[in-house]
Design an enzyme around this catalytic site. Sequence first.
Site, PDB file in Angstrom:
ATOM      1  N   ARG A 104      57.351   7.090  34.789  1.00 22.32           N
ATOM      2  CA  ARG A 104      57.139   8.094  33.736  1.00 22.32           C
ATOM      3  C   ARG A 104      58.474   8.650  33.291  1.00 22.32           C
ATOM      4  O   ARG A 104      59.292   9.062  34.100  1.00 22.32           O
ATOM      5  CB  ARG A 104      56.283   9.252  34.268  1.00 22.32           C
ATOM      6  CG  ARG A 104      54.918   8.861  34.669  1.00 22.32           C
ATOM      7  CD  ARG A 104      54.011  10.059  34.815  1.00 22.32           C
ATOM      8  NE  ARG A 104      54.573  11.186  35.539  1.00 22.32           N
ATOM      9  CZ  ARG A 104      53.920  12.320  35.736  1.00 22.32           C
ATOM     10  NH1 ARG A 104      52.698  12.467  35.257  1.00 22.32           N
ATOM     11  NH2 ARG A 104      54.454  13.295  36.415  1.00 22.32           N
ATOM     12  N   THR A 108      59.091  13.149  28.529  1.00 21.42           N
ATOM     13  CA  THR A 108      57.879  12.937  27.717  1.00 21.42           C
ATOM     14  C   THR A 108      56.652  12.639  28.568  1.00 21.42           C
ATOM     15  O   THR A 108      55.528  12.734  28.088  1.00 21.42           O
ATOM     16  CB  THR A 108      58.072  11.744  26.759  1.00 21.42           C
ATOM     17  OG1 THR A 108      58.198  10.558  27.556  1.00 21.42           O
ATOM     18  CG2 THR A 108      59.315  11.917  25.899  1.00 21.42           C
ATOM     19  N   ASP A 200      54.977  13.894  44.965  1.00 20.79           N
ATOM     20  CA  ASP A 200      55.330  12.599  44.376  1.00 20.79           C
ATOM     21  C   ASP A 200      54.963  11.489  45.365  1.00 20.79           C
ATOM     22  O   ASP A 200      55.591  11.342  46.416  1.00 20.79           O
ATOM     23  CB  ASP A 200      56.830  12.564  44.057  1.00 20.79           C
ATOM     24  CG  ASP A 200      57.199  11.312  43.277  1.00 20.79           C
ATOM     25  OD1 ASP A 200      56.922  10.194  43.764  1.00 20.79           O
ATOM     26  OD2 ASP A 200      57.744  11.440  42.167  1.00 20.79           O
ATOM     27  N   ASP A 203      57.771   8.893  46.272  1.00 27.15           N
ATOM     28  CA  ASP A 203      58.787   9.456  47.162  1.00 27.15           C
ATOM     29  C   ASP A 203      58.253   9.621  48.580  1.00 27.15           C
ATOM     30  O   ASP A 203      58.968   9.389  49.556  1.00 27.15           O
ATOM     31  CB  ASP A 203      59.254  10.824  46.635  1.00 27.15           C
ATOM     32  CG  ASP A 203      60.221  10.679  45.466  1.00 27.15           C
ATOM     33  OD1 ASP A 203      60.811   9.594  45.314  1.00 27.15           O
ATOM     34  OD2 ASP A 203      60.368  11.660  44.711  1.00 27.15           O
TER      35      ASP A 203
HETATM   36  C1  PRP Z   1      53.596   8.097  39.506  1.00 24.60           C
HETATM   37  C2  PRP Z   1      52.300   7.533  40.022  1.00 24.60           C
HETATM   38  C3  PRP Z   1      51.701   6.919  38.799  1.00 24.60           C
HETATM   39  C4  PRP Z   1      52.116   7.885  37.721  1.00 24.60           C
HETATM   40  C5  PRP Z   1      50.973   8.771  37.405  1.00 24.60           C
HETATM   41  O1  PRP Z   1      54.555   7.122  39.372  1.00 24.60           O
HETATM   42  O2  PRP Z   1      52.485   6.620  41.090  1.00 24.60           O
HETATM   43  O3  PRP Z   1      52.159   5.618  38.521  1.00 24.60           O
HETATM   44  O4  PRP Z   1      53.205   8.649  38.253  1.00 24.60           O
HETATM   45  O5  PRP Z   1      51.275   9.588  36.350  1.00 24.60           O
HETATM   46  P1  PRP Z   1      50.558   9.495  34.930  1.00 24.60           P
HETATM   47  O6  PRP Z   1      49.082   9.377  35.200  1.00 24.60           O
HETATM   48  O7  PRP Z   1      50.916  10.788  34.282  1.00 24.60           O
HETATM   49  O8  PRP Z   1      51.097   8.301  34.216  1.00 24.60           O
HETATM   50  P2  PRP Z   1      56.042   7.465  38.883  1.00 24.60           P
HETATM   51  O9  PRP Z   1      56.128   7.364  37.402  1.00 24.60           O
HETATM   52  O10 PRP Z   1      56.485   8.754  39.501  1.00 24.60           O
HETATM   53  O11 PRP Z   1      56.877   6.254  39.437  1.00 24.60           O
HETATM   54  P3  PRP Z   1      57.183   5.846  40.953  1.00 24.60           P
HETATM   55  O12 PRP Z   1      55.888   5.341  41.574  1.00 24.60           O
HETATM   56  O13 PRP Z   1      58.190   4.771  40.814  1.00 24.60           O
HETATM   57  O14 PRP Z   1      57.703   7.055  41.686  1.00 24.60           O
HETATM   58  N1  URA Z   2      52.905  11.173  40.074  1.00 23.77           N
HETATM   59  C1  URA Z   2      52.893  11.581  41.357  1.00 23.77           C
HETATM   60  O1  URA Z   2      53.390  10.887  42.254  1.00 23.77           O
HETATM   61  N2  URA Z   2      52.326  12.760  41.630  1.00 23.77           N
HETATM   62  C2  URA Z   2      51.769  13.537  40.686  1.00 23.77           C
HETATM   63  O2  URA Z   2      51.247  14.614  41.014  1.00 23.77           O
HETATM   64  C3  URA Z   2      51.789  13.098  39.354  1.00 23.77           C
HETATM   65  C4  URA Z   2      52.366  11.893  39.071  1.00 23.77           C
END
Ligand code: PRP
Ligand code: URA
Length: 209
Positions: A104, A108, A200, A203
């Site tokens: 994400r 935005t 997260d 993480d």
């Molecule tokens: C997180 C999560 C989803 C997304 C959800 O990933 O694992 O993929 O956010 O958010 P949304 O419904 O608003 O799209 P992130 O973008 O943080 O990436 P990562 O798994 O690499 O940390």
């Molecule tokens: N992605 C995450 O990992 N946690 C949240 O709460 C939202 C998006």
Amino acid sequence: MSTLHVLDHPLIHHKLSILRDKNTGVKEFREIVGEISTLMCYEATRELPTVEVEVETPVATAKVRALGDTKITLVPILRAGLGMVDPMIKLLPSARVGHIGLFRDPDTHEPIKYYCKMPDDIAQSAVFILDPMLATGGSASAAITFVKEYGCKSIALLNIIAAPEGINVIERDHPDVDIYVAAVDDSLNDHAYIVPGLGDAGDRIFGTK
Ligand code: PRP
Ligand code: URA
């Protein structure tokens, strides 16, 4: 209209209580993500077709039901979806895995694609898209659109925690996709994090913060 399946079960509630706790360390967090994914896999595969086959038991011939030749493809959304793959493969050993990398944009909150590799014949597969978190729904909706471009018809979305906003987006964009979640939380905060959520997920699975 998508069907929303909320896995309301004491084992799920208990495991979620550990997952949400900010003091839960990376080892236990990974293990619990795996255990919940196993329980979700059990529920999400309930409608897979079976065929009748005969096996010889030590006593007699038994007519039994087995999974037919239905192809199954797991599609984790990187990174956090990776935490759900191995436990599902334990139950679905012949499943293939397609990967889609999305993150994400921090400002935005729109998903940005950085990687993709799908099995060649994914169109004939029952596809299970895996991501622990459904927040705004942008990432999951983009991933579903993407696998649909390959011709996939049977698609289910598995999330451990979902916000109502994300569920609404999937129901609006992909009414043909069933959604399996372990919990529906209250809302999103100003950073589009799920409240109360678990922080997260990427993480916490990979220990990057
Ligand atoms: C997180 C999560 C989803 C997304 C959800 O990933 O694992 O993929 O956010 O958010 P949304 O419904 O608003 O799209 P992130 O973008 O943080 O990436 P990562 O798994 O690499 O940390
Ligand atoms: N992605 C995450 O990992 N946690 C949240 O709460 C939202 C998006």
